[in-house]
Design an enzyme around this catalytic site. Structure first.
Site, PDB file in Angstrom:
ATOM      1  CG  ASP A 126       0.026  -0.047   2.729  1.00 41.73           C
ATOM      2  OD1 ASP A 126       0.861  -0.758   2.515  1.00 41.73           O
ATOM      3  OD2 ASP A 126      -0.334   0.572   3.414  1.00 41.73           O
ATOM      4  CD  GLU A 127      -0.981   4.681   3.061  1.00 39.68           C
ATOM      5  OE1 GLU A 127      -1.746   5.577   3.300  1.00 39.68           O
ATOM      6  OE2 GLU A 127      -0.378   4.116   4.062  1.00 39.68           O
ATOM      7  CB  VAL A 128       4.279   2.562  -3.512  1.00 38.17           C
ATOM      8  CG1 VAL A 128       5.795   2.821  -3.863  1.00 38.17           C
ATOM      9  CG2 VAL A 128       3.893   1.264  -2.942  1.00 38.17           C
TER      10      VAL A 128
END
Lengths: 534, 534
Positions: A329-331
């Site tokens: 997630d959330e790269v």
């Protein structure tokens, strides 16, 4: 003076009636079983005589230490540990006494020495009638759930005598995956906090501990293969889970029918990894020169994949569960964008300027590794959103905001199993009874055919750690997570919020009696509160 | 192995630097003193040699048990209780060692055996230099504050040795009334929770415990004159404060320089009173007949005032503080309106249909009683808003919503002292670092002349009990209330939020070490966290 005390008691009881919730016709059962009949007929239980036993014909016996432990544990929960010790031994037998609970595992393989899994059978039947109650389950996992239910049926009358109503219960969970996520990276959680949470999970029939064990902020997992990861990446030498600690958590969970799924989130959320693993993170650039800071995992080096394979091999050995959570997630692409070597690599691979493709390139390799190690993967929804090639059995965890119904539709449309977390981020606190909001979520309320609905394997209540540590974890999580617990276990039509309030208020007091400092739902008190409120 | 441990430690310290707050140039002082100079020169402290003593010329000596107790308490806070016991006794004296803290009470009357009051002098001067530190205060109250400050100046170096920087501090509070409101009616709070809260208050230089002891939901105060009030009105026989309990709270508070102001809120918020005191509440009517339910205090009966006078006489004896909080908030007129006897009474008195006038009629009588008993009153703002004739010294507590600045202006314009609570209702929780919101309030930021500003005697952080009991009280209140503590103690210009964050993070860890389970401000850890996180 005794008469005076009784008068006090009566008056106090009357006085409290205005704020004390009404009794539910289902007593204090939580979560509500699938099918139940409770008769008005009461049976008495005498702590000195009552026994929990292996019933005849059971495939499990005294060798099954999981059940032996559970019998003792639930005996303690039912009767307390000391106060009945002085009861009068000469009291005559009651005419309607329940002498025992016989536990019968009906399947040839009780699974007593196995670990629970997503396919584990947790169903059970419980019949309470004179002179003995019978709990039948195919596997030990159902027996554990049935023991919890039995313990919830036993009450004390006004004189402190124990009784149970004759009952007939048939029960099984609506969803197979019922999880609690704890985050031990943003704040370290001492072992004791984790174990108490596992107790509370069992009281609420949760069966998955999603251990978000490492993240940007710290790396408390002590790796055998790469000891520098925690040596450099943990908050301090004090803030580490040794292999023994991890083992203890897994064993403690197993004895309660709870799976432990570790999350090693990459390629983002890895700042702490970089401290103990050279060249693992991408060097960020400021113009033409390295800025000295680091971004996500460096996806262009072979060493990255060698390291990940070795680490995943260790994880496979340490954590027995079939699944590993790989995050994803959330790269943040800023650092990758700044790095000329990354740009060159992408040009060679024909990724154009799609950093999503680069992310997918990395994640696919990691997913393949996990597959080759005969494990299955769970990923956060971005991995699916980015169009990564997923194995059919890879589970997608839906966590983002208010559009989660649409996401569930899309994920299951593509034939992937899904776990719902989005509406149950319990770290987002607010004033008042927000448990009602969590309780009112219907996980299958999205557009899709029956086959799609069947792909929803369950859900998770998540308590991210930005503002949570050992000081506030338990009262912040419980009983708010209990609302999620009933939603995931009980039938779809169990939605009466007033009845839920009455049962949950009692259930919360029961958790308190069992050592879980669950916070109050609203004004009132627990009759068994001790002087220090727990 | 020792070398390895040190290496671990160093690496872990480096690893943590990204998330650990920076050091403030004011160390971990909270709240910040009015004037301070901290020199870089360090003095060492040896636990086995260091002493806190009565300095020569002090008007207090070993007979002053308040100070004797405080000396021992702060010795414990500074050095911990056990870990230094094994220190090497043969270690040579350091060249720069601080051997003692001499405490000198300069005023002839130290007030050692008195109770603190709104006029109490809490100022002190603290000079730390070799070979002895000197703490001078006019009264014991200032000495208590100075001891807290001294304890906050002592640190441990990397090897576990204690040191203090040479310092020169002159300090006194900005506001005289710095309170915490706890509500023991909506949930009973066990004695232990109250005492821990008093500890935390002392660590934050709060000096008023506003004890909202009874309300609609329950009446835990065990009255000597009217024992039926708690016998009928408490949640249970377990949920009562006996006279001994109350005495203990008051004594424990006094030893920490904290006033205990009880609130007996009438004529609303009295449902629980009605259970143990016949005819005290107004019978509500449904048309021409009593409905069986009851409203606010019945203001038309003489017996009401006889009862209140007797109760107030008892309260005057039990609670030594000069002030009693009389409540007076949120009176619902529905029941009064329904009652024909009340209507008749109002007609006779010429109140027309103004129930506000009826309320004022009641409150004025109660205020006069308190006056006649030589006590002063605090009331919630509605009493002022309704135009009740108030004694000039009656304090108005401003609690309503967002218009509190206008209310402060009006109250002080009329010449009444005011306490500000409105922006500090800490039971209203929200996600994230809401302490910053509390910290950013400036109590004197309202339109008014200097004389008006001087009428603001202070403020209170309020933790109402709808959703709070012993399970979650401490982490919910601390360190969020600390923000209010600094606002009320420190100078107006102490508003640097980044510096406050750094100091408060350390201060929170210090509270944890001293047994107060204060929650974290944000990600990170406390170096002294023990295995169980406290």
């Amino acid at each position: 003076m005794e008469l005076l005390r009784v008068l006090w008691w009566v008056s106090a009881t009357l006085a409290a009636s205005a704020t004390v919730p009404e009794s539910s016709r289902f007593g204090a059962l939580w979560p509500l079983p699938r099918s139940l009949h409770i008769s008005p007929a009461r049976l008495q239980l005498a702590p000195k005589r009552f026994q929990i036993l292996h019933g005849s014909g059971s495939s499990a016996g005294p060798r099954c230490s999981l059940l032996q432990d559970a019998f003792r544990r639930y005996y303690g929960y039912i009767f307390g540990y000391s106060k009945w010790q002085n009861h009068d031994e000469k009291q005559p037998l009651s005419e309607t006494e329940l002498f025992s609970l016989q536990v019968i595992i009906t399947s040839e393989d009780s699974e007593c020495d196995k670990y629970p899994g997503v396919e584990s059978d947790e169903s059970y039947q419980l019949q309470v009638s004179e002179p003995t109650a019978v709990l039948k389950a195919s596997k030990v996992w159902g027996a554990l759930r049935g023991l919890e239910t039995f313990s919830q049926l036993v009450n004390e009358d006004d004189y402190g005598s124990f009784f149970i109503n004759e009952s007939d219960i048939s029960d099984s969970p609506r969803f197979a995956h019922r999880g609690i996520l704890l985050d031990t990276s943003r704040h370290f959680l001492p072992l004791k906090s984790i174990l108490i949470n596992l107790d509370a999970m069992a009281f609420n029939k949760f069966n998955v501990f999603h251990w978000h064990i490492v993240d940007d902020q710290s790396f408390p997992y002590q790796s055998i293969t790469f000891p520098e990861l925690s040596a450099q990446g943990a908050y301090s030498y004090n803030h580490v889970y040794t292999p023994t600690d991890v083992r203890l958590v897994i064993d403690y969970a197993r004895l309660r029918g709870i799976r432990v799924i570790p999350e090693f989130d990459t390629p983002g959320h890895t700042e702490s990894w970089g401290k103990g693993q050279k060249d693992f993170l991408t060097p960020c650039y400021n113009g033409k020169h390295p800025s000295g800071s680091y971004g996500p995992v460096n996806p262009i080096l072979n060493t990255t994949y060698d390291f990940m394979l070795q680490l995943l091999k260790e994880i496979r050995t340490v954590f027995p569960d079939e699944y590993i959570h790989l995050g994803g997630d959330e790269v943040d692409f800023t650092c990758w964008r700044s790095n000329p070597d990354v740009s060159e690599f992408m040009k060679e691979r024909g990724f154009s300027h799609s950093y999503t493709k680069l992310e997918s390139y990395y994640i696919e390799k990691i997913l393949d590794m996990v597959s080759s190690l005969n494990k299955k993967s769970i990923v956060w929804q971005e991995v699916f959103d980015n169009g990564v090639q997923l194995q059919p059995d890879t589970i997608v965890e839906v966590w983002m905001g208010t559009l989660y119904k649409e996401e569930l539709r899309r994920v299951t449309k593509e034939g992937h199993p899904a776990i719902l977390a989005a509406p149950w981020y319990l770290d987002y606190i607010s004033y008042g009874q927000d448990w009602k909001k969590y309780y009112s979520v219907e996980p299958l309320d999205f557009l899709g055919c029956r086959a799609q609905k069947e792909l929803v394997v369950g859900g998770e209540a998540c308590l991210w750690g930005e503002y949570v540590d050992a000081t506030n974890l338990t009262p912040r999580l419980w009983p708010r997570a209990s609302a999620v617990g009933e939603r995931l276990w009980s039938s779809k039509n169990v939605t009466d919020i007033a009845d839920a309030y009455n049962r949950l208020t009692e259930h919360r007091c029961r958790m308190l009696r069992r050592g879980v400092a669950a916070e109050p739902l609203f004004v009132g008190y627990c009759s068994n509160e001790t002087g220090d409120g727990t």
